[in-house]
Design an enzyme around this catalytic site. Structure first.
Site, mmCIF file in Angstrom:
data_model
loop_
_atom_site.group_PDB
_atom_site.id
_atom_site.type_symbol
_atom_site.label_atom_id
_atom_site.label_comp_id
_atom_site.label_asym_id
_atom_site.label_seq_id
_atom_site.Cartn_x
_atom_site.Cartn_y
_atom_site.Cartn_z
ATOM 1 N N GLN A 4 90.064 -54.926 -7.768
ATOM 2 C CA GLN A 4 89.143 -54.234 -8.867
ATOM 3 C C GLN A 4 88.481 -53.040 -8.135
ATOM 4 O O GLN A 4 87.895 -53.282 -7.244
ATOM 5 C CB GLN A 4 88.035 -55.267 -9.008
ATOM 6 N N GLY A 5 89.084 -51.892 -8.889
ATOM 7 C CA GLY A 5 88.037 -50.729 -8.506
ATOM 8 C C GLY A 5 87.146 -50.158 -9.303
ATOM 9 O O GLY A 5 87.405 -49.349 -10.151
ATOM 10 N N GLU A 34 84.179 -62.429 -16.315
ATOM 11 C CA GLU A 34 83.964 -62.472 -15.073
ATOM 12 C C GLU A 34 82.524 -63.514 -14.809
ATOM 13 O O GLU A 34 82.651 -64.279 -14.103
ATOM 14 C CB GLU A 34 83.902 -61.183 -14.196
ATOM 15 N N SER A 61 83.025 -50.609 -8.193
ATOM 16 C CA SER A 61 81.855 -50.435 -7.291
ATOM 17 C C SER A 61 82.270 -49.030 -6.674
ATOM 18 O O SER A 61 83.371 -48.928 -5.938
ATOM 19 C CB SER A 61 81.169 -51.557 -6.599
ATOM 20 N N SER A 64 74.468 -57.490 -10.542
ATOM 21 C CA SER A 64 73.357 -58.412 -9.984
ATOM 22 C C SER A 64 72.638 -59.107 -11.008
ATOM 23 O O SER A 64 72.399 -58.811 -12.172
ATOM 24 C CB SER A 64 72.399 -57.309 -9.378
ATOM 25 N N ASN A 65 71.906 -60.016 -10.416
ATOM 26 C CA ASN A 65 71.064 -61.111 -11.591
ATOM 27 C C ASN A 65 69.921 -60.015 -12.115
ATOM 28 O O ASN A 65 69.549 -60.743 -13.131
ATOM 29 C CB ASN A 65 70.700 -62.285 -10.499
ATOM 30 N N GLU A 66 69.558 -59.262 -11.415
ATOM 31 C CA GLU A 66 68.336 -58.450 -12.179
ATOM 32 C C GLU A 66 68.919 -57.815 -13.292
ATOM 33 O O GLU A 66 68.274 -57.707 -14.193
ATOM 34 C CB GLU A 66 67.951 -57.278 -10.959
#
Length: 403
Positions: A126-127, A244, A129, A388-390
């Protein structure tokens, strides 16, 4: 809502369990129970065993090799696979790029790529980030410039899991730098053997190597490898990330972990008593089990809603599953640290490769202790990857609460 399984669904669960018992190498299962890594070839062999049985891509549409199972049976299969435990098919192909291709790709892409994903003939990574573009994924800078019948790609991806094994990478690239950041992104499929691609390993705290940097220097990608429409890649990425995040809940993984924790805590002792009798430990264990039961019920509600959700539209409730699922997974690693105690301190790296020599030093503590601390540190990532969870809390605030 009735969350009980029907007799037919319970019979299906037994069928799945019997298949795993009869077809998975017991040595491979022992590896997973002990928290050790399996090899690339072991995953390829197991995936092809599933695919020969027609279970390689159970949640895909039947016309692309799926089973035709309803969402409940898909959930049962995944839960049993995680709880047995057995290796999950490679998520980057089966759960991520595969559904994007069969939902948004053209017929040539479906015909070529989907059977190869199901049989793990192609290993995908997976490209997404990039340095400076993690949770703010839409700020990515990797460029793809159209030049005749090719795109020329330049840029860098990071934290690319298992890129060292990959045959292909699916990438988000910027194709219109003048548009708003979400509107100028496209979704490209790139052959990792293309000249100009460099993979550089990132060594982790435990000495392992599962993530990488990937560099693109004037990489020529055929236009036919564009998925869907140019500059619509953000829509496809949101669809992919919704899938995901649902899978990141990993209810079956946490169930197996809690079962393992109970087993080990009944063996390890604090003074004269097994650790399982320690009131403080029992309180933490019970809290994790309650959280997991609530997560399981939430996931079942999300599954029930899939029947009426518009095809290709992500469910914002997947963000709830992602947050709680990742938090519970981290809770289980903390409980294992409590059980193993000071034997988690020594660093005992896992030998690499099938024929790697084993240390002739005696084990420090119980034979299962060596993997506990590396797993604890490694699983700090589950509240970050997949968004992220944030960021997930922001999605919940906007899409569910209307704030």
């Amino acid at each position: 809502m009735d969350l009980r399984f029907t007799p037919e669904e319970n019979a299906f669960r037994e069928e799945v369990r019997a298949f795993f018992r009869d077809n998975l190498d017991p040595k491979l299962r022992e590896k997973l129970v002990a928290g050790r890594h399996f090899t690339k070839q072991e995953l390829v062999d197991w995936t092809r065993t599933l695919n020969r049985h027609g279970w390689g891509v159970p949640h895909w549409p039947v016309e692309y090799g799926g089973t035709g199972w309803d969402p409940v049976r898909q959930y049962i299969f995944l839960e049993e696979l995680q709880a047995f435990p057995a290796p999950a098919p490679l998520a980057f192909g089966v759960n991520m790029v595969g559904p994007v291709i069969y939902t948004f790709g053209n017929e040539a892409q479906k015909k070529h790529f989907l059977p190869r994903i199901a049989n793990l003939d192609d290993w995908w990574c997976q490209g997404f980030s990039e340095p400076g573009s993690g949770s703010d994924l839409a700020s990515l800078k990797t460029r793809a410039v159209r030049d005749g019948d090719h795109y020329v790609v330049n840029g860098q991806k990071t934290w690319t899991t298992l890129a060292q094994h990959a045959d292909w990478i699916f990438c988000l690239v910027r194709t219109d730098p003048t548009a708003k950041k979400q509107e100028g992104i496209s979704f490209l499929l790139i052959d990792m053997k293309t000249p100009g691609i460099t993979v550089r390993p990132i060594e982790l705290l435990d000495g392992g190597h599962e993530v990488n940097e990937v560099f693109f220097d004037d990489v020529k990608v055929p236009v036919e490898n564009l998925v869907g429409q140019e500059n619509k890649g953000w829509d496809y990425a949101k669809f992919l990330l919704g899938n995901e995040r649902t899978n990141i809940a990993r209810v079956g993984v946490s169930k197996e972990r809690l079962r393992r924790i109970r087993e080990l805590a009944s063996i390890e002792r604090i003074g004269e008593e097994p650790m399982i009798r320690n009131p403080r430990f029992r309180e933490k264990l019970a809290a994790a089990e309650i959280e997991l039961k609530a997560l399981e019920m939430t996931q079942l509600r999300v599954i029930a809603a899939e029947r009426t959700r518009e095809k290709g539209k992500p469910d914002p409730a997947s963000s709830v599953l992602k947050i709680k699922g990742s938090e519970i997974q981290q809770m289980t690693t903390e409980l294992l640290l409590d059980v193993v105690g000071p034997y988690a301190l020594p660093y005992v790296p896992e030998p690499e490769g099938e024929d790697a020599p084993l240390s002739n030093e005696p084990p420090i503590g119980p034979d299962w202790a060596a993997s506990v601390a590396p797993t604890y540190f490694n699983w700090r990532k589950v509240s970050i990857y997949g968004g992220s969870n944030e960021i997930q809390r922001q999605i919940i605030a906007k899409a569910i609460l209307g704030l």
